[in-house]
Design a protein around this motif. Structure first.
Motif, short mmCIF file in Angstrom:
data_model
loop_
_atom_site.label_atom_id
_atom_site.label_comp_id
_atom_site.label_asym_id
_atom_site.label_seq_id
_atom_site.Cartn_x
_atom_site.Cartn_y
_atom_site.Cartn_z
N GLY A 265 0.82 3.46 -3.03
CA GLY A 265 1.35 3.24 -2.22
C GLY A 265 0.54 1.22 -2.37
N PHE A 266 1.27 0.50 -1.76
CA PHE A 266 1.30 -1.28 -1.13
C PHE A 266 1.10 -1.75 -0.44
N ASP A 267 1.18 -0.95 0.73
CA ASP A 267 0.98 -1.82 2.09
C ASP A 267 -1.02 -1.83 2.99
N ALA A 268 -1.40 -1.54 1.42
CA ALA A 268 -2.84 -2.28 2.09
C ALA A 268 -3.01 -4.16 1.49
N SER A 269 -1.83 -3.99 1.84
CA SER A 269 -1.81 -5.64 0.82
C SER A 269 -1.92 -6.51 2.15
N GLY A 309 4.00 4.13 -0.04
CA GLY A 309 3.96 3.45 0.88
C GLY A 309 4.35 1.79 0.38
N GLY A 310 4.87 0.99 1.24
CA GLY A 310 4.49 -0.82 1.04
C GLY A 310 5.87 -0.93 0.85
N VAL A 316 5.93 -6.45 -2.12
CA VAL A 316 5.13 -5.46 -2.99
C VAL A 316 6.04 -5.68 -4.17
N PRO A 317 7.39 -5.95 -4.43
CA PRO A 317 7.62 -6.45 -5.80
C PRO A 317 5.95 -7.07 -6.70
#
Length: 367
Positions: A265-269, A309-310, A316-317
């Motif tokens: 997932g990339f939702d910790a960004s 996620g993300g 995200v990209p």
């Protein structure tokens, strides 16, 4: 061998939200980007588009896959749940669990998403690709065997693992979940088993709010084979790399897996609307590099990343591109346009010192 990239346009057509409208989504009606839920097609589609534009796609082994079969699904999910899901899907869609709406055809698209993860694992184990990334949608790490949850309708990674155990006799598997939300579904499926190490790095009490405690270590044969690393809101680049170095890599060395799978997932960004972390695209790339090195030493490089996620359509990209380029050993870059802003937003020295001390304490408790 190249890195395998498994994707299918039909996954972008999963209608994950229709709360605010009465459009007849599903079938040949392509879902809108803003359908009422943050889980929409654009974060995934824009990642694929960015890879095409930079030329990264041309360096990958781009592959499709069929849907996971009913037999593959039933190794994780009871027939009663699958029947209920299929019936509602055929009738036009609806919602079975919590925050898991779907339109007509949702069952077939979810099975396809699981099929992409399954095919990615299979190709790596057959030696057809060096490692692999599955752009699965809908995601899977919140889904329990009989209870869909948090945008997740089928447990993609668990389905892939169980298929590989039957097809390849796969032994020990480590699942590293760096989605910002706790991987409660994967945890529940393997909580009593010692052949799968489940390790979740997540924002404490974000979602679900009642799971993900560091004290939840597994039960029975699985005691000690579930590891939760709940981080405080505001954790950034240094904290995540410290978790990798102080906890994840030692845990992998001790477990000695035959395959490593990442719930990616990339939702910790720092730009994600559903979390309060400060991770950058560079962070995901460096975590990927560490796992590439670990997989080379521990399991002949067998490493698979499965998309979770993300929710930032803009960021995200770039996170995904940096991750996949690192996985493939590519020199193609998509320069992070937000890095200067995010570098300036990293925790202060005092806060970072607190985070690192907390991680050191967790390492002592877990290892």
């Amino acid at each position: 061998m190249a890195t395998g990239f498994f994707w299918d346009e039909r996954c972008f057509w999963h209608a994950g939200g229709n709360y605010a409208m009465t459009l007849p989504l599903g079938g040949l009606v392509q879902p809108l980007a803003a359908g009422g839920l943050p889980e929409n097609p654009e974060t995934k589609r824009r990642l694929k588009n960015l890879m095409d534009i930079t030329g990264l796609s041309a360096e990958l082994d781009m592959r499709n896959a069929g849907a996971a079969t009913r037999a593959e699904l039933e190794r994780v999910h009871p027939a009663s749940y699958l029947d209920k899901f299929k019936t509602l899907s055929d009738a036009g869609g609806g919602e079975l669990g919590q925050r898991t709406p779907f339109a007509r055809g949702g069952y077939e698209i979810a099975a396809l998403s699981a099929g992409l993860a399954t095919a990615a694992v299979d190709a790596v184990l057959r030696g057809e690709v060096e490692n692999a990334y599955a752009l699965s949608r809908p995601p899977g790490h919140h889904c329990l065997p009989d209870w869909p949850n948090g945008f997740c309708l089928l447990a993609n990674i668990a389905i892939a693992i169980e298929a590989a155990k039957v097809t390849h006799g796969l032994g020990r598997v480590a699942v590293i979940d760096w989605d910002v939300h706790h991987g409660n579904g994967t945890e529940a499926i393997y909580y009593g088993r010692d052949d799968v190490l489940t390790l979740s790095i997540h924002q404490e009490r974000n979602y679900p709010t009642d799971t993900g405690a560091i004290t939840d270590r597994g039960e029975g044969k699985g005691s000690g084979f579930n590891m939760n690393i709940p981080l405080p809101a505001g954790s950034g680049h240094a904290a995540y790399l410290a978790v990798m170095d102080r906890i994840v890599l030692p845990a992998l060395e001790r477990f000695k897996p035959d395959l490593i799978i990442v719930a990616c997932g990339f939702d910790a960004s720092a730009y994600d609307p559903l979390a309060q972390m400060l991770v950058m695209a560079e962070t995901f790339a460096e975590m990927t590099a560490r796992l590439k090195t670990a997989s080379a030493a521990l399991c002949d490089g067998r490493l698979v990343l499965v998309h979770e996620g993300g929710y930032s359509e803009v960021y995200v990209p770039f996170c995904g591109h940096a991750t996949i380029a690192t996985l493939a050993g590519s020199t193609i870059e998509a320069l992070d346009p937000l890095k200067p802003n995010f570098t300036a937003r990293q925790p202060s020295a005092r806060t970072e010192a607190f985070q690192l001390e907390l991680i050191a304490d967790m390492a002592q408790e877990l290892l």
